[in-house]
Design a protein around this motif. Sequence first.
Motif, short mmCIF file in Angstrom:
data_model
loop_
_atom_site.label_atom_id
_atom_site.label_comp_id
_atom_site.label_asym_id
_atom_site.label_seq_id
_atom_site.Cartn_x
_atom_site.Cartn_y
_atom_site.Cartn_z
N PRO A 62 44.85 25.62 34.15
CA PRO A 62 45.81 26.59 34.83
C PRO A 62 45.79 28.02 34.53
O PRO A 62 45.76 29.03 35.32
CB PRO A 62 47.34 26.06 34.66
N LEU A 63 45.72 28.31 33.03
CA LEU A 63 45.75 29.89 32.64
C LEU A 63 44.25 30.40 32.92
O LEU A 63 44.47 31.52 33.24
CB LEU A 63 45.84 29.84 31.08
N LEU A 64 43.23 29.66 32.70
CA LEU A 64 42.10 30.21 33.19
C LEU A 64 41.89 30.59 34.67
O LEU A 64 41.34 31.57 34.85
CB LEU A 64 41.13 29.10 32.72
N ARG A 65 42.65 29.77 35.31
CA ARG A 65 42.33 29.86 36.86
C ARG A 65 43.06 31.35 37.24
O ARG A 65 42.74 32.04 38.16
CB ARG A 65 42.65 28.68 37.68
N ALA A 66 44.42 31.30 36.57
CA ALA A 66 45.11 32.71 36.71
C ALA A 66 44.59 33.79 36.36
O ALA A 66 44.64 34.68 36.98
CB ALA A 66 46.45 32.26 36.12
N LEU A 67 44.13 33.82 35.05
CA LEU A 67 43.45 34.82 34.57
C LEU A 67 42.08 35.22 35.53
O LEU A 67 41.84 36.59 35.69
CB LEU A 67 42.89 34.64 33.18
N SER A 68 41.27 34.29 35.91
CA SER A 68 40.28 34.58 36.74
C SER A 68 40.52 35.22 38.14
O SER A 68 40.07 36.23 38.44
CB SER A 68 39.59 33.19 37.06
N TYR A 69 41.91 34.53 38.56
CA TYR A 69 42.33 35.19 40.07
C TYR A 69 42.52 36.55 39.69
O TYR A 69 42.22 37.61 40.50
CB TYR A 69 43.52 34.49 40.43
N HIS A 70 43.32 37.13 38.72
CA HIS A 70 43.82 38.50 38.80
C HIS A 70 42.62 39.30 38.09
O HIS A 70 42.75 40.50 38.57
CB HIS A 70 45.05 38.51 37.73
N LEU A 71 41.56 38.83 37.46
CA LEU A 71 40.38 39.53 36.82
C LEU A 71 39.74 39.93 38.39
O LEU A 71 39.37 41.08 38.48
CB LEU A 71 39.49 38.78 36.18
N ILE A 72 39.52 38.96 39.35
CA ILE A 72 39.03 39.18 40.49
C ILE A 72 39.73 40.26 41.48
O ILE A 72 39.11 41.17 42.03
CB ILE A 72 38.59 38.05 41.39
N GLN A 73 41.14 40.02 41.62
CA GLN A 73 41.74 40.81 42.59
C GLN A 73 42.22 42.21 42.03
O GLN A 73 42.20 43.01 42.78
CB GLN A 73 43.35 40.11 42.91
N LYS A 74 42.32 42.32 40.58
CA LYS A 74 42.95 43.75 40.22
C LYS A 74 42.00 44.57 39.57
O LYS A 74 42.24 45.96 39.53
CB LYS A 74 44.05 43.45 39.40
N HIS A 75 40.99 44.11 38.98
CA HIS A 75 40.16 44.75 38.03
C HIS A 75 38.67 44.80 38.66
O HIS A 75 37.89 44.11 38.44
CB HIS A 75 40.02 44.17 36.70
#
Length: 640
Positions: free
Chosen positions: A277-290
């Motif tokens: 769950p944490l890795l998926r959340a970090l991946s999502y925000h990495l793609i969406q924001k950075h």
Amino acid sequence: MAARLVRRCCWRHFGAFVSTPSAVPASLLVPAGKAAMARALPQAPFTLFHTSSPSSWADGFSVKEQVEESRNPEHRVIGELIETATSPQELFQLSEFHALNSNQASVIITQLSRLAVEKNLETESILRDERFQRLIGITDSQISQVWNNTLVNLLKSLCSLGMDSNRREMQSVEQEVLWRLRRLTFRQLASLAEFLAVKQGKESRLLNEVIKKLELRWTELEGTRTVVTLMGKVGHVSPALMDRLEDKALELAEQFNPDDIRKITLALAYQNRRCVPLLRALSYHLIQKHSELSLSVLMDLIFAYGKLNFHQPQVFQKIATDLHPHVSTMKPIEVTRCIRSFSLLKWLSLPLFEAIVQYALDNTKQLSVTHLCSIILSFARLNFQPSGSEDFFNMVHEELQSQLDSLEPHLLTDLVWSLCVLQQAKAPYLQRVLAPDFHARIRGDQSLKAQNLRLKLIHINAAAKLESPDYRGPFLPAEMLSPAEPAGEKVTLLQSSLREALAGVLGSRENGRFDTRTIYGWQIDAEMLVNSENKPLPLKDFAAPHLFRSEGTKPLPPGARRVAFLRWEFPNFSNRSKDLLGRYAMARRHVQAAGFLVVDVTRQSPMPAPSAPSLPAPGLAAVIPSRPPVRQPEGEGGIG
């Protein structure tokens, strides 16, 4: 929040009644009978190794402590003199000219530690100085009066200076900290845990007590910096605390910047904690924001994902795309680290890999033999054939052939095996690893490492026999080709389905073999023999040169053909691709070169009907899957 407001109000209220340092008489700076030392105090603040400046004390000190300090002008001036000191001698002179209390002596020791780190000073001379011993004595005699934040910094400073942990004064400080743990703020506990985890390790009694307090008070945890720091430096000591930190990181995932994400994924990777769950959340925000990521962040992210075997195609594509412009300026170690991580993830980015090929051609002199080996091994895992393969492999052979004797046996075996996968193994490579003196060292060795080495040598031997017609030897002796004992692998759904489907086709168990282990080191999931009319023949009557011991001796009848069914599961393919990984592509080639018609069986390939009396004439060699089985590993769906 309320506590902070109270502290600020008190600080402002009492500060109005205190004179500024410039208004303090000189007699307060130097006691009577001493010559006054005139010097300008630097105005610019500095970054402290240990937090000791008055402005930063406010976070760790109680309102009572701040008020007490602000009421005494001399204490404030001494504090500024300590803060602005630029050498140990200036700090030691303060201890000579003023009657210090235990709190001020502790701050001086903290400042000494900071200067020793900043200026790379010899700590032994500081510890032996008599004036330092007096400072320790003052602190030890009134240890209970040292403020909490100063006490924490004092302990860290004494450790940094290298004071013997068995000294009574050192043990006194540790014991005082131990008694006060319940009164320390969460931030102080976190700072102390971070320091002790690095300096003293898991065996520290104090560290274990601090971690217990952190586990009990984890709801006080706030701020991304504390979460990131604790995960990276303390989490490995306490799995229970790491569980809490992962939960908090998941809650704060949206607030992390790219460097925070890098540190968290590295912490998870080093601790082998695959928190989906944490890795998926970090991946999502990495793609969406950075949108833009630095080279160091890209390198560490792909390493962490590779070590955790966590698959997020959108992240991989972004990392590969962002890395591409950096390839020409990367160092050799960065290139090999990058390509190895992608190969572990089974992700083939053609533009990136072609850029790495060009990098190798342009920077041949900077690449060591180990770097070249790493690149070849990564290419082989993904079965990547460069578009300019002739130039690339000519360079590889020119650089490597004269260095084979310098390679460690396991690395040399991996190199030659990889060249066999890529169909680039020349006679000098084969002769080196198939020579009797090379493989004699692993005979009788039953370790897992030796067994893996032996299996790769069998594959190399098969490549020499089946794919190198000009090679004349040496080859492995027959006794080394005997199949290893099966590892007792679990039967997969595809494997059981294949057996059921072939049961009706074979007619009799004598007409087929299952899980056949060959002298080439590969396993055939099912094999059968058909005559010119595609009728099954009993296998045990005929010679089987691919087996270590053949049951029959008869030659095959005219027109007869051997058919091998090779089962390909999801992990046998490159990520999101229909291409087999290098190992399995070589297995298929070798089975085909051994005289078999190969039927590739996947979840989407046509299976023979159980009721069919015989195999249809066309299609035995052409039953190839249109695409590999595509499934989402549990917990690793797409982003969004």
